[in-house]
Design a protein around this motif. Structure first.
Motif, short mmCIF file in Angstrom:
data_model
loop_
_atom_site.label_atom_id
_atom_site.label_comp_id
_atom_site.label_asym_id
_atom_site.label_seq_id
_atom_site.Cartn_x
_atom_site.Cartn_y
_atom_site.Cartn_z
N LEU A 163 0.85 -1.20 0.00
CA LEU A 163 0.00 0.00 0.00
C LEU A 163 0.88 1.24 0.00
O LEU A 163 1.79 1.35 0.82
CB LEU A 163 -0.90 0.02 1.26
CG LEU A 163 -1.88 1.19 1.32
CD1 LEU A 163 -3.05 0.96 0.36
CD2 LEU A 163 -2.42 1.40 2.73
N PRO A 164 0.63 2.20 -0.90
CA PRO A 164 1.35 3.48 -0.84
C PRO A 164 0.99 4.20 0.47
O PRO A 164 -0.13 4.10 0.95
CB PRO A 164 0.81 4.26 -2.04
CG PRO A 164 0.15 3.26 -2.92
CD PRO A 164 -0.32 2.16 -2.03
N TYR A 165 1.97 4.94 0.99
CA TYR A 165 1.79 5.60 2.28
C TYR A 165 2.39 7.00 2.22
O TYR A 165 3.50 7.18 1.70
CB TYR A 165 2.51 4.75 3.35
CG TYR A 165 2.42 5.25 4.77
CD1 TYR A 165 1.38 4.84 5.60
CD2 TYR A 165 3.40 6.10 5.29
CE1 TYR A 165 1.32 5.26 6.92
CE2 TYR A 165 3.33 6.53 6.62
CZ TYR A 165 2.29 6.10 7.43
OH TYR A 165 2.23 6.53 8.73
N GLY A 188 -1.31 11.73 -0.72
CA GLY A 188 -2.40 11.48 0.24
C GLY A 188 -3.58 12.40 -0.01
O GLY A 188 -4.74 11.99 0.12
N ALA A 189 -3.29 13.66 -0.40
CA ALA A 189 -4.38 14.61 -0.66
C ALA A 189 -5.20 14.18 -1.88
O ALA A 189 -6.43 14.28 -1.88
CB ALA A 189 -3.80 16.01 -0.87
N VAL A 190 -4.52 13.67 -2.91
CA VAL A 190 -5.24 13.19 -4.10
C VAL A 190 -6.00 11.91 -3.76
O VAL A 190 -7.17 11.75 -4.12
CB VAL A 190 -4.25 12.92 -5.28
CG1 VAL A 190 -4.94 12.21 -6.42
CG2 VAL A 190 -3.65 14.24 -5.76
N ASP A 198 -7.84 2.71 9.09
CA ASP A 198 -6.99 1.69 8.48
C ASP A 198 -6.82 1.89 6.98
O ASP A 198 -6.30 1.01 6.30
CB ASP A 198 -7.54 0.29 8.77
CG ASP A 198 -9.04 0.19 8.53
OD1 ASP A 198 -9.66 1.21 8.16
OD2 ASP A 198 -9.62 -0.90 8.70
N ALA A 199 -7.24 3.05 6.44
CA ALA A 199 -7.06 3.32 5.01
C ALA A 199 -5.58 3.46 4.67
O ALA A 199 -5.17 3.27 3.53
CB ALA A 199 -7.81 4.58 4.59
N CYS A 200 -4.76 3.86 5.66
CA CYS A 200 -3.33 4.03 5.38
C CYS A 200 -2.51 2.92 6.05
O CYS A 200 -1.31 3.07 6.26
CB CYS A 200 -2.85 5.42 5.83
SG CYS A 200 -3.14 5.78 7.56
C1 LIG Z 1 -5.47 16.97 12.13
C2 LIG Z 1 -6.05 16.45 10.85
C3 LIG Z 1 -7.00 17.17 10.18
C4 LIG Z 1 -7.54 16.72 8.99
N1 LIG Z 1 -8.46 17.48 8.35
C5 LIG Z 1 -8.97 17.08 7.17
C6 LIG Z 1 -9.86 17.90 6.45
O1 LIG Z 1 -10.20 19.00 6.87
N2 LIG Z 1 -10.32 17.45 5.26
C7 LIG Z 1 -9.94 16.24 4.74
O2 LIG Z 1 -10.37 15.90 3.64
N3 LIG Z 1 -9.09 15.44 5.41
C8 LIG Z 1 -8.59 15.82 6.60
N4 LIG Z 1 -7.70 15.02 7.27
C9 LIG Z 1 -7.38 13.70 6.71
C10 LIG Z 1 -6.17 13.74 5.77
O3 LIG Z 1 -6.20 14.89 4.95
C11 LIG Z 1 -6.19 12.52 4.84
O4 LIG Z 1 -6.28 11.34 5.56
C12 LIG Z 1 -4.96 12.45 3.91
O5 LIG Z 1 -5.20 11.44 2.96
C13 LIG Z 1 -3.69 12.11 4.67
O6 LIG Z 1 -2.58 12.27 3.80
P1 LIG Z 1 -1.18 11.50 4.01
O7 LIG Z 1 -0.26 12.07 3.02
O8 LIG Z 1 -0.78 11.50 5.42
O9 LIG Z 1 -1.56 10.04 3.52
P2 LIG Z 1 -1.71 8.69 4.35
O10 LIG Z 1 -2.52 8.96 5.56
O11 LIG Z 1 -0.39 8.07 4.54
O12 LIG Z 1 -2.57 7.83 3.32
C14 LIG Z 1 -3.90 8.18 3.06
C15 LIG Z 1 -4.38 7.41 1.83
O13 LIG Z 1 -3.68 7.91 0.68
C16 LIG Z 1 -3.01 6.84 0.01
N5 LIG Z 1 -1.74 7.38 -0.53
C17 LIG Z 1 -0.82 8.14 0.12
N6 LIG Z 1 0.21 8.41 -0.72
C18 LIG Z 1 -0.08 7.85 -1.90
C19 LIG Z 1 0.60 7.76 -3.16
N7 LIG Z 1 1.80 8.33 -3.37
N8 LIG Z 1 0.01 7.05 -4.17
C20 LIG Z 1 -1.20 6.47 -4.01
N9 LIG Z 1 -1.87 6.51 -2.83
C21 LIG Z 1 -1.33 7.18 -1.80
C22 LIG Z 1 -2.79 5.78 1.08
O14 LIG Z 1 -2.65 4.49 0.52
C23 LIG Z 1 -4.05 5.92 1.92
O15 LIG Z 1 -5.11 5.20 1.38
C24 LIG Z 1 -7.12 15.46 8.45
C25 LIG Z 1 -6.15 14.72 9.12
C26 LIG Z 1 -5.60 15.20 10.31
C27 LIG Z 1 -4.55 14.39 11.01
#
Ligand SMILES: Cc1cc2nc3c(=O)[nH]c(=O)nc-3n(C[C@H](O)[C@H](O)[C@H](O)COP(=O)(O)OP(=O)(O)OC[C@H]3O[C@@H](n4cnc5c(N)ncnc54)[C@H](O)[C@@H]3O)c2cc1C
Length: 416
Positions: free
Chosen positions: A32-34, A103-105, A42-44
């Motif tokens: 899983l990409p992270y 993660g945002a995408v 558990d999505a990540c």
């Molecule tokens: C304090 C806090 C506030 C938040 N507020 C909001 C909000 O207002 N709105 C909102 O929408 N979300 C919010 N979130 C949630 C967060 O924006 C998402 O969970 C986001 O996906 C996390 O990004 P990450 O880079 O840490 O990815 P991870 O948490 O590591 O992964 C999230 C998902 O993205 C996938 N992913 C990550 N990198 C890649 C890649 N390179 N290629 C393919 N897939 C990938 C992972 O497999 C997983 O399914 C918040 C989180 C926190 C901790």
């Protein structure tokens, strides 16, 4: 490894140093990409994680159009730090700057925007590695683009993201604080197009009726002064947890209505002010559920939710309500037109039962849960809410050869 310390599941993480190493690592699956593990469930999480942390290069930027291309491991915070002094800002930001572009995408994250937009609305192009190892450029409008937006890392690895930044004149926002007298007024205020961004905070810990809330609206101003909030270290609280949050909320609510100028970091990322604030909930950890209620049913549905919370005796430590005019073009994007409510709970015994009851209620009103936040959602509720789009996503996973090769604990739980 996720933000909430719940659920705790075995994981093994690798950090490939470059794009070639990511491609090589794909030969061994499942994985899983992270990004940075800012997801709440558990999505990540998966037995084998492939981190994007070292894919941290900015590749190009067009000052005229605001079009930025960067590797997927770059965080929104890094983008803000570099581009805000040049007058650019990501048009959609979640509540923390710690998330990566990948993660945002992959969650198609939403912000406090008053327009019908999500993160992917401003993304033009993705460079991805498919499960076959093929490297592909996916453009807005392509079928695969819609699947990768909100695709939860279940289709392939995003290597690069091309996204547009918006122009801003300064780092400060003009912020208005309003105190609605009740829930009806709260919903009306949130729907008024009064500013570029809006959000409401509810003090449900001190008053579960929903009548104590604050609406914050904000728009970027021309004030041209640098600002950057330095995170404070999170220290063990001197008071029992619930008492401390009650006091904090009471003081926060006691601040009157008014207008202030606020640094972007305070407005968009208030919790980032305390480094590692998630440790506040240790040793048990915590959970957040966020669900969306269709606009026309929201007043009734929200009062039912509040009644349920009241009768359960479990009160959330944080409750945030947003109005969304629409958006979310991905197959599994969470956002539709309506109100979303996010609730944080410390882990306690009665929580799974409350989550089951909430799930039934949300589904009954035609609502849906956010897939990177909810740790309790059942398959029935997931397919009930995401319907044909979930089936389409699953079909695509099979066609791409991603099923069984790109897996998370969430995909197993929901049968994706
Ligand atoms: C304090 C806090 C506030 C938040 N507020 C909001 C909000 O207002 N709105 C909102 O929408 N979300 C919010 N979130 C949630 C967060 O924006 C998402 O969970 C986001 O996906 C996390 O990004 P990450 O880079 O840490 O990815 P991870 O948490 O590591 O992964 C999230 C998902 O993205 C996938 N992913 C990550 N990198 C890649 C890649 N390179 N290629 C393919 N897939 C990938 C992972 O497999 C997983 O399914 C918040 C989180 C926190 C901790």
């Amino acid at each position: 490894m996720n933000w909430t310390y719940f659920p705790r599941l075995p994981v093994y993480a690798e950090t490939p140093p470059n794009e070639q190493a990511v491609a090589a690592a794909l030969k061994e699956t499942p994985l899983l990409p992270y990004g940075r593990g800012r997801c709440y469930n558990d999505a990540c999480l998966s037995p084998r994680l492939l981190k994007s942390e070292r894919l941290g290069y900015l590749l190009s930027f067009d000052e005229k159009t605001g079009l930025l291309e960067a590797q997927a491991g770059v965080t929104l915070g890094e983008i803000v730090e570099l581009f805000l002094p040049r007058g650019f800002f990501p048009p959609v930001v979640p509540g923390t700057a710690g998330v990566t572009l990948g993660g945002a995408v992959s969650a198609d994250v939403h912000g406090k925007n008053d327009e019908p937009v999500t993160f992917c609305s401003f993304v033009e192009e993705l460079t991805v590695l498919l499960p076959s190892g093929e490297r592909l450029t996916v453009k807005k409008g392509d079928e695969l683009f819609k699947a990768f937006c909100g695709g939860l890392g279940l289709l392939g690895f995003i290597l690069r993201v091309k996204t547009r930044l918006r122009r801003v004149k300064g780092a400060f926002l003009k912020v208005k604080r309003l105190k609605p007298k009740d829930l009806d007024e709260l919903l009306t205020l949130l729907k008024e197009p009064a500013a570029e961004y809006s959000v409401a905070w509810l003090d449900l810990l001190n008053d579960p009726t929903g009548n104590r809330s604050i609406v914050l609206t904000g728009s970027f101003t021309e004030l041209n002064r640098p600002c950057r909030l330095k995170p404070l270290p999170f220290l063990k609280p001197p008071l029992p947890r619930e008492l401390l949050v009650r006091l904090y909320d009471a003081l926060y609510y006691a601040r009157g209505e008014g207008e202030t100028l606020e640094c972007y970091a305070r407005f968009f990322f208030p919790l980032d002010r305390w480094r590692g604030w998630n440790r506040f909930y240790l040793p048990e950890g915590f959970t957040q559920t966020q669900f969306l209620l269709p606009e026309e049913k929201a007043p009734e549905a929200l009062s039912e939710v509040l009644k349920l919370l009241s009768s359960s005796g479990l009160r959330p430590y944080l409750a945030v309500l947003k109005y969304h005019r629409g958006g979310g073009e991905g197959l599994l994007s969470f956002i539709r037109r309506g109100f979303s409510l996010a609730l944080d709970f410390p882990l306690t015994e009665g929580l799974p039962e409350l989550m089951r009851r909430l799930e039934r209620l949300v589904l009954g009103y035609g609502g849906r849960h956010y897939l990177v936040k909810d740790a309790f959602l059942s398959r029935r509720a997931f397919y009930g809410a995401y319907g044909e789009q979930a089936d389409e996503f699953k079909k695509l996973r099979k066609e791409l050869g991603a099923a069984g090769r790109f897996e998370s604990y969430l995909s197993t739980r929901l049968g994706l």
